[in-house]
Enzyme design. Structure first.
Site, PDB file in Angstrom:
ATOM      1  N   HIS A  57       0.843  -1.189   0.000  1.00 14.39           N
ATOM      2  CA  HIS A  57       0.000   0.000   0.000  1.00 14.39           C
ATOM      3  C   HIS A  57       0.882   1.244   0.000  1.00 14.39           C
ATOM      4  O   HIS A  57       0.653   2.162  -0.772  1.00 14.39           O
ATOM      5  CB  HIS A  57      -0.946   0.002   1.208  1.00 14.39           C
ATOM      6  N   GLU A  79       0.902   7.971  -3.843  1.00 16.16           N
ATOM      7  CA  GLU A  79       1.779   7.574  -2.741  1.00 16.16           C
ATOM      8  C   GLU A  79       3.037   8.439  -2.698  1.00 16.16           C
ATOM      9  O   GLU A  79       3.492   8.833  -1.624  1.00 16.16           O
ATOM     10  CB  GLU A  79       2.144   6.089  -2.862  1.00 16.16           C
ATOM     11  N   HIS A 137       3.100  10.931   0.441  1.00 16.62           N
ATOM     12  CA  HIS A 137       4.011  10.383   1.447  1.00 16.62           C
ATOM     13  C   HIS A 137       5.484  10.500   1.058  1.00 16.62           C
ATOM     14  O   HIS A 137       6.323  10.873   1.873  1.00 16.62           O
ATOM     15  CB  HIS A 137       3.670   8.916   1.713  1.00 16.62           C
TER      16      HIS A 137
END
Length: 227
Positions: free
Chosen positions: A62, A116, A120
């Site tokens: 993930h 992502e 992040h």
């Protein structure tokens, strides 16, 4: 000691005095998060297989998420550092296998990876650039074969229910680290094994025991869905 020797000694002392301290990465640790595709798909929202085909019945990545020890986390740290698919062209086939998208409509995966990185990954750019972010995350995935660990303990993706404590025990005994388990619910409102979190040091390369252990978002018994 001759003049040359004194010069070298002074140079070494000078360099030692003025060596820059290690750069503060701006966060305390990473969560490395794996998800079970059977649980992702077995919800009212359902899922779409990527254009590369149905992923393997295995845990997929993930993300790798910077976090603080107080439980909060940074996000979208550098809007100027946009995702560039060309920087990971050599990793795409591996990403499609180990970091597959399941969102709809069906796509190659670039939207998932872009999200992502921008949410992040940009918060870890003091430690690693875009290519290294994905490369390191893939390397972490290679070091943890969760499905093999669980099936070896008799915990299989067969729609049966298992004890949360048995799942955590099997993973802790095999890896040496305490995982955090998240569940979601299927259309019948059964709680099912969805995500497993590990903690990683600020280099993004080594597993560590979590500085903080959030509460598992699962009941004492949970389903391991088929995929």
């Amino acid at each position: 000691m001759g003049g040359k020797g004194w010069f070298l000694l002074k140079l070494l002392i000078f360099q030692g005095l003025f060596t820059s301290p290690p750069q503060d990465p701006g966060f305390d640790f990473f969560y490395f998060v794996l998800q079970w595709p059977g649980a992702y798909c077995d919800t009212k929202r359902a899922c779409c297989y990527p254009t590369s085909g149905k992923p393997a019945a295995d845990f997929g990545i993930h993300g790798l998420w910077p976090n603080y020890k107080d439980g909060s986390y940074p996000s979208n740290c550098d809007p100027d550092n946009e995702f560039d698919p060309s920087e990971i062209s050599d990793l795409v086939s591996t990403l499609q296998t180990k970091w597959p998208t399941l969102s709809c409509p069906s796509n190659e995966g670039f939207k998932f990876w872009e999200h992502e990185w921008e949410k992040h990954g940009t918060c870890s750019e003091s430690v690693m650039d875009q290519h290294k972010y994905f490369e390191n995350t893939l390397a972490l995935r290679d070091r943890v074969n969760l499905l093999q660990i669980l099936t070896g303990a008799g915990i299989e993706p067969n729609d049966e229910f298992y004890k949360l404590k048995d799942i955590k025990k099997a993973i802790k005994e095999a890896t040496g680290f305490t995982p955090v388990i998240n569940c979601n619910k299927d259309p019948e409102k059964n709680s099912q094994l969805h995500e497993i979190f590990f903690c990683v040091d600020t280099s993004g390369t080594e597993f560590i025991e979590c500085p903080i252990i959030p509460r598992d978002r699962c009941p004492s018994h949970l389903q391991f869905a088929k995929f």
